[in-house]
Design a protein around this motif. Sequence first.
Motif, PDB file in Angstrom:
ATOM      1  N   UNK A  45      46.268  37.755  27.562  1.00 30.24           N
ATOM      2  CA  UNK A  45      45.333  38.667  28.196  1.00 30.24           C
ATOM      3  C   UNK A  45      44.706  39.602  27.156  1.00 30.24           C
ATOM      4  N   UNK A  49      40.788  39.738  25.897  1.00 23.18           N
ATOM      5  CA  UNK A  49      39.955  40.949  25.931  1.00 23.18           C
ATOM      6  C   UNK A  49      39.252  41.169  24.588  1.00 23.18           C
ATOM      7  N   UNK A  52      36.400  38.814  24.366  1.00 25.53           N
ATOM      8  CA  UNK A  52      35.303  39.304  25.191  1.00 25.53           C
ATOM      9  C   UNK A  52      34.550  40.421  24.473  1.00 25.53           C
ATOM     10  N   UNK A  79      46.604  30.657  33.621  1.00 28.03           N
ATOM     11  CA  UNK A  79      45.359  31.439  33.604  1.00 28.03           C
ATOM     12  C   UNK A  79      45.429  32.632  34.547  1.00 28.03           C
ATOM     13  N   UNK A  80      46.314  32.544  35.529  1.00 26.18           N
ATOM     14  CA  UNK A  80      46.505  33.661  36.451  1.00 26.18           C
ATOM     15  C   UNK A  80      47.038  34.905  35.762  1.00 26.18           C
ATOM     16  N   UNK A  83      42.977  38.385  32.777  1.00 27.53           N
ATOM     17  CA  UNK A  83      41.960  39.079  33.568  1.00 27.53           C
ATOM     18  C   UNK A  83      40.906  38.087  34.098  1.00 27.53           C
ATOM     19  N   UNK A  84      40.682  38.063  35.432  1.00 30.07           N
ATOM     20  CA  UNK A  84      39.706  37.116  36.003  1.00 30.07           C
ATOM     21  C   UNK A  84      38.306  37.277  35.415  1.00 30.07           C
ATOM     22  N   UNK A  85      37.978  38.451  34.905  1.00 32.39           N
ATOM     23  CA  UNK A  85      36.671  38.646  34.260  1.00 32.39           C
ATOM     24  C   UNK A  85      36.481  37.708  33.082  1.00 32.39           C
ATOM     25  N   UNK A  88      36.594  31.414  33.296  1.00 30.04           N
ATOM     26  CA  UNK A  88      35.526  30.693  33.997  1.00 30.04           C
ATOM     27  C   UNK A  88      36.114  29.348  34.394  1.00 30.04           C
TER      28      UNK A  88
ATOM     29  N   UNK B  75      38.585  44.338  39.451  1.00 27.47           N
ATOM     30  CA  UNK B  75      38.657  42.883  39.268  1.00 27.47           C
ATOM     31  C   UNK B  75      40.011  42.512  38.675  1.00 27.47           C
ATOM     32  N   UNK B  76      40.396  43.222  37.619  1.00 27.17           N
ATOM     33  CA  UNK B  76      41.667  42.923  36.966  1.00 27.17           C
ATOM     34  C   UNK B  76      42.849  43.077  37.925  1.00 27.17           C
ATOM     35  N   UNK B  80      42.946  39.827  40.263  1.00 29.29           N
ATOM     36  CA  UNK B  80      43.954  39.232  39.389  1.00 29.29           C
ATOM     37  C   UNK B  80      45.181  38.759  40.156  1.00 29.29           C
ATOM     38  N   UNK B  84      43.186  31.936  40.156  1.00 28.56           N
ATOM     39  CA  UNK B  84      41.871  31.887  39.488  1.00 28.56           C
ATOM     40  C   UNK B  84      40.988  30.737  39.983  1.00 28.56           C
ATOM     41  N   UNK B  89      33.903  34.901  39.391  1.00 32.44           N
ATOM     42  CA  UNK B  89      33.480  36.220  38.920  1.00 32.44           C
ATOM     43  C   UNK B  89      32.116  36.137  38.258  1.00 32.44           C
TER      44      UNK B  89
END
Lengths: 276, 276
Positions: A45, A49, A52, A79-80, A83-85, A88, B75-76, B80, B84, B89
């Motif tokens: 995670x 970030x 990103x 993947x869970x 962060x879902x942000x 993809x 979102x997180x 989360x 997913x 998103x």
Amino acid sequence: MTVRDAFRVVLGSGVELPDPRDRPVGPGKKAKARDELPELGSELDELQERLFAEDGRSLLLVLQGMDTSGKGGTVRHVLGMVNPQGVRYQAFKKPTPAERRQHFLWRVRKVLPAAGQIGVFDRSHYEDVLVPRVLGQLGGAKLAQRYEEINAFERELTDAGTTIVKVFLHISPEEQLERLRGRLNDPAKRWKYTPDDLEARGRWHDYQQAYHGVLKETSTAVAPWYVVPADRKWYRNWAVAGLLLETLREMAPVYPDPGYDVAAQLAALDAAKALP
Amino acid sequence: MTVRDAFRVVLGSGVELPDPRDRPVGPGKKAKARDELPELGSELDELQERLFAEDGRSLLLVLQGMDTSGKGGTVRHVLGMVNPQGVRYQAFKKPTPAERRQHFLWRVRKVLPAAGQIGVFDRSHYEDVLVPRVLGQLGGAKLAQRYEEINAFERELTDAGTTIVKVFLHISPEEQLERLRGRLNDPAKRWKYTPDDLEARGRWHDYQQAYHGVLKETSTAVAPWYVVPADRKWYRNWAVAGLLLETLREMAPVYPDPGYDVAAQLAALDAAKALP
């Protein structure tokens, strides 16, 4: 030994599929793997970030495997933890008639991860060198051409800043039988089963042969395949998390320079304290 | 009182924004909210799975709010908790030149959630009735027309099976000041800050007025706005989870009939045990 070294397929090698219960690296026990997973998750995670923030590169996880091999479970449990942000997710079903009228990579190009994201393909363009081959609709020079197109496509992606991690979740036919039976016996899981699954199971050896071809022809240096023994769900999750983590550590994304004067902005913020 | 009743904006009403520290419903204490959140999360996850299995409807969460209001944190921490596979998103940045040449809903239509998904818009088409209005580029009949287009668009989506939950995360300027300062002081958070944030902060009252217009004109019966007090992060997370949960409970998705004869498939599975 690194997780990647343990599972990487060497291009052109006489690929020997491992025992689906092998554990060549990592925790030998379920309890230990479960304990370790959250730690792997929080590092994943954090690295995502940074990726990103860096806003340049991306990572693409390609998941392939027979029905019930655990593609969905891997997404949920590995993947869970991110962060879902930053994730993809994209499933690839049987191509629609409209998709069939295009080049097989057309639909793939439309859903690639953006800079900073971890893209996840649940099945992928590899279906197009597996299913038609098993159904006897693709072979010889045409199949060889698709392998080449895939290798060129993946090189193009890596050149553009996407690191590709391709994972074949390798289960045994015995384990699949148990899992299919489990889906049929649980009313909340019956929707995951279709009679086509039995059809595909009947062609098990053909699929293994088709996967063998994929691993042999498309495990390039820039986009290698990893064969993960997947009869044990806890080991599979640990292994995929490890593959992603090693890859992201190597990518080593960094927080960018802010591009503004921090002290000046702090001062401006204080000055603007009383809103107009 | 339900969470939705506590925060819903009634169309055309003289919208009074609540105190950003209000807690009209739910846990009064942080520890209790934190204890409750995982339970809300596992029910959300289960309902999303049913929605996915049902394969017909979808849910769209629209998140709006000033910089640092907690769109990303929501979102997180809330999404989360959901698989997913089931979350789509989408962030909306400043429109690109290519997007500007299209109708403002063009880019939105391309990224709607598919059947079974929870779509999450981090900012949305509402930016197009906020930013240009604050910058003095949109008003009067043109603004009214956009409101109407948005209402028609959202009705079209709901008619097609998408339930829309629009959330305005409402923070105070004092809280924003603290959060912006926090971003500037933490090297790992500086990438989240741009000098534009201070610019927008300078227009705080204009933005509040623009939001007031949005809430007043677009909180329709089919797609209402909810104003969530967001100065406390733990309360915001609890509240948004509650809004989603109540909405999904009301949608009441169900596992579909399998569409095949379960007993026959089990028998066929056993018969096919020995692979060909």
